[in-house]
Design a protein around this motif. Structure first.
Motif, mmCIF file in Angstrom:
data_model
loop_
_atom_site.group_PDB
_atom_site.id
_atom_site.type_symbol
_atom_site.label_atom_id
_atom_site.label_comp_id
_atom_site.label_asym_id
_atom_site.label_seq_id
_atom_site.Cartn_x
_atom_site.Cartn_y
_atom_site.Cartn_z
ATOM 1 N N PRO A 4 34.351 26.643 52.741
ATOM 2 C CA PRO A 4 35.529 26.910 52.164
ATOM 3 C C PRO A 4 35.570 27.618 50.860
ATOM 4 N N ASP A 5 34.505 27.041 49.946
ATOM 5 C CA ASP A 5 34.283 27.457 48.556
ATOM 6 C C ASP A 5 33.722 28.861 48.582
ATOM 7 N N LEU A 6 32.996 29.407 49.590
ATOM 8 C CA LEU A 6 32.703 30.848 49.673
ATOM 9 C C LEU A 6 33.964 31.900 49.416
ATOM 10 N N VAL A 7 35.162 31.406 50.059
ATOM 11 C CA VAL A 7 36.335 32.162 49.903
ATOM 12 C C VAL A 7 36.945 32.137 48.364
ATOM 13 N N LYS A 8 36.790 30.784 48.005
ATOM 14 C CA LYS A 8 37.303 30.422 46.429
ATOM 15 C C LYS A 8 36.360 31.469 45.470
ATOM 16 N N ARG A 9 34.906 31.320 45.654
ATOM 17 C CA ARG A 9 34.142 32.299 44.617
ATOM 18 C C ARG A 9 34.515 33.621 44.967
ATOM 19 N N LEU A 10 34.483 34.278 46.294
ATOM 20 C CA LEU A 10 34.975 35.702 46.453
ATOM 21 C C LEU A 10 36.282 36.170 45.651
ATOM 22 N N PHE A 11 37.304 35.063 45.646
ATOM 23 C CA PHE A 11 38.441 35.487 45.003
ATOM 24 C C PHE A 11 38.491 35.341 43.635
ATOM 25 N N GLU A 12 37.427 34.686 43.058
ATOM 26 C CA GLU A 12 37.181 34.736 41.538
ATOM 27 C C GLU A 12 36.404 35.800 41.280
ATOM 28 N N ALA A 66 48.872 38.834 42.880
ATOM 29 C CA ALA A 66 47.835 38.860 42.412
ATOM 30 C C ALA A 66 46.557 38.676 43.162
ATOM 31 N N CYS A 67 46.577 37.745 44.324
ATOM 32 C CA CYS A 67 45.260 37.680 45.148
ATOM 33 C C CYS A 67 45.379 38.734 46.047
ATOM 34 N N VAL A 116 42.576 34.734 38.878
ATOM 35 C CA VAL A 116 41.678 33.321 39.393
ATOM 36 C C VAL A 116 40.761 32.957 38.544
ATOM 37 N N LYS A 117 39.875 34.013 38.045
ATOM 38 C CA LYS A 117 38.624 33.684 37.179
ATOM 39 C C LYS A 117 39.302 33.157 36.041
ATOM 40 N N ASP A 118 40.214 33.645 35.552
ATOM 41 C CA ASP A 118 40.659 33.170 34.161
ATOM 42 C C ASP A 118 41.564 31.926 34.267
ATOM 43 N N GLY A 119 41.806 31.302 35.329
ATOM 44 C CA GLY A 119 42.616 30.289 35.571
ATOM 45 C C GLY A 119 44.142 30.380 35.518
ATOM 46 N N ILE A 120 44.555 31.692 35.721
ATOM 47 C CA ILE A 120 46.230 32.070 35.389
ATOM 48 C C ILE A 120 46.691 31.595 37.042
ATOM 49 N N VAL A 121 45.982 31.957 37.820
ATOM 50 C CA VAL A 121 46.236 31.664 39.212
ATOM 51 C C VAL A 121 45.133 30.578 39.637
ATOM 52 N N GLU A 122 45.723 29.574 40.329
ATOM 53 C CA GLU A 122 44.926 28.640 40.832
ATOM 54 C C GLU A 122 44.948 28.520 42.325
ATOM 55 N N ALA A 174 46.201 28.094 49.596
ATOM 56 C CA ALA A 174 47.385 27.999 48.973
ATOM 57 C C ALA A 174 47.287 28.184 47.480
ATOM 58 N N VAL A 175 48.005 28.956 46.565
ATOM 59 C CA VAL A 175 47.947 29.346 45.495
ATOM 60 C C VAL A 175 49.269 29.215 44.640
ATOM 61 N N CYS A 176 49.086 28.956 43.419
ATOM 62 C CA CYS A 176 50.054 28.709 42.290
ATOM 63 C C CYS A 176 49.806 29.468 41.074
ATOM 64 N N SER A 177 50.782 29.787 40.193
ATOM 65 C CA SER A 177 50.462 30.453 38.938
ATOM 66 C C SER A 177 50.929 29.607 37.827
ATOM 67 N N ASN A 178 50.067 29.599 36.778
ATOM 68 C CA ASN A 178 50.327 28.918 35.490
ATOM 69 C C ASN A 178 51.223 29.807 34.606
ATOM 70 N N ASP A 179 51.405 30.961 34.951
ATOM 71 C CA ASP A 179 52.308 31.823 34.137
ATOM 72 C C ASP A 179 53.475 32.248 34.971
ATOM 73 N N PRO A 180 54.420 32.061 34.585
ATOM 74 C CA PRO A 180 55.843 32.559 35.322
ATOM 75 C C PRO A 180 56.020 33.817 35.528
ATOM 76 N N ASN A 181 55.274 34.731 34.782
ATOM 77 C CA ASN A 181 55.251 36.277 34.746
ATOM 78 C C ASN A 181 54.058 36.852 35.752
ATOM 79 N N VAL A 182 53.421 35.813 36.492
ATOM 80 C CA VAL A 182 52.442 36.505 37.333
ATOM 81 C C VAL A 182 52.759 35.947 38.672
ATOM 82 N N ASP A 183 52.915 36.717 39.730
ATOM 83 C CA ASP A 183 53.110 36.253 41.074
ATOM 84 C C ASP A 183 51.783 35.941 41.664
ATOM 85 N N PRO A 184 51.350 34.721 41.876
ATOM 86 C CA PRO A 184 50.115 34.306 42.387
ATOM 87 C C PRO A 184 49.750 34.994 43.810
ATOM 88 N N VAL A 185 50.635 35.252 44.734
ATOM 89 C CA VAL A 185 50.314 36.062 46.091
ATOM 90 C C VAL A 185 49.997 37.209 45.880
#
Length: 254
Positions: A195-203, A243-244, A209-215, A230-241
């Protein structure tokens, strides 16, 4: 000859990324090994090598004594006085040793010490390089099948992939599961289903994702078929879906 030695060391340092200091240390040890093989011991033998010119000297530290019992560690008072009238009983003097006196076998053993040191340094550097890439994604080239496994060329080393079907010469991204140190070099296990292959590819593809704005909170995979994250955003101005997915699906397609 000494100039050629330094040029050879500089070339090795450049090509194999092994420091000249390490190679000079290997040469010193090889000369000490040659002395030990020739004389039976080398506790009192010292080696000096000039790293700039390649000039070297090998000498034995000998004690000035009245009567010599061990020619390797002692020198007679009379002989010492011939070298320098300032020497007295109990003094320690340096007596040069000609390397050509070691003989063919001792010289061959010295050569083996140097080659062994180069191989050890290469293995150590390869392991350290790949150990830092553990849990990361790298690109490799499919080489050949080894039974049910696939050999992946990662440059100077090969890795084993055991859960996929690819064509030879195909370039693929793989997740580095584990790097083990072995006498033959680093043994690298890689995966395409983790599963972490996908995580690294999105980073790599999504800056947020790389900057930690989207987790990325969770990943579910049917490898080779479909993946959900499943993703979430730490910035209310950024749509996590958004962005990905990217503009017209550009990011997720990549």
């Amino acid at each position: 000859m000494n100039k050629e030695l330094i040029e050879a060391l500089n070339l090795l340092e450049k090509e194999k990324n092994i420091s000249k200091a390490t190679l000079l240390e290997a040469i010193e040890n090889s000369l000490l090994t040659a002395c030990k093989n020739h004389f039976g011991k080398a506790d009192n033998i010292k080696v000096n090598i000039n790293p700039e010119t390649g000039d070297f000297s090998v000498y034995a530290e000998k004690e000035v004594v009245e009567e010599v019992e061990d020619p390797l560690t002692q020198i007679s008072y009379a002989e010492a006085r011939l070298k320098n009238p300032k020497f007295f009983l109990g003094d320690i003097i340096n007596c040069p040793i000609e390397s050509k006196s070691f003989g063919r076998i001792a010289t061959q053993n010295a050569k083996n010490v140097i080659l062994q040191k180069i191989r050890e340094e290469e293995r150590s550097m390869q392991f350290n390089e790949w150990y830092q890439k553990e849990k990361d994604v790298v690109t490799g080239i499919v080489q050949r099948y080894l039974g049910k496994n696939v050999s992946i060329n990662l440059g100077k080393v090969d890795a084993i992939l055991n859960e996929a079907v690819f064509k030879p010469t195909e370039r693929i991204k793989v997740y580095v599961l584990e790097v083990k140190d072995t006498p033959k070099g680093p043994r690298i296990s890689v995966s395409r289903t983790h599963p972490d292959l996908v995580k690294r590819l999105f980073e790599e593809e999504v800056a947020e994702v790389k900057d930690g704005i989207v987790e990325i909170k969770a990943i579910a995979r049917e490898a080779g078929s479909r993946t959900k994250i499943a993703v979430c955003s730490n910035d209310p101005n950024v749509d996590p879906v958004g962005a990905c997915v990217g503009m017209n699906g550009a990011r997720v397609n990549s």
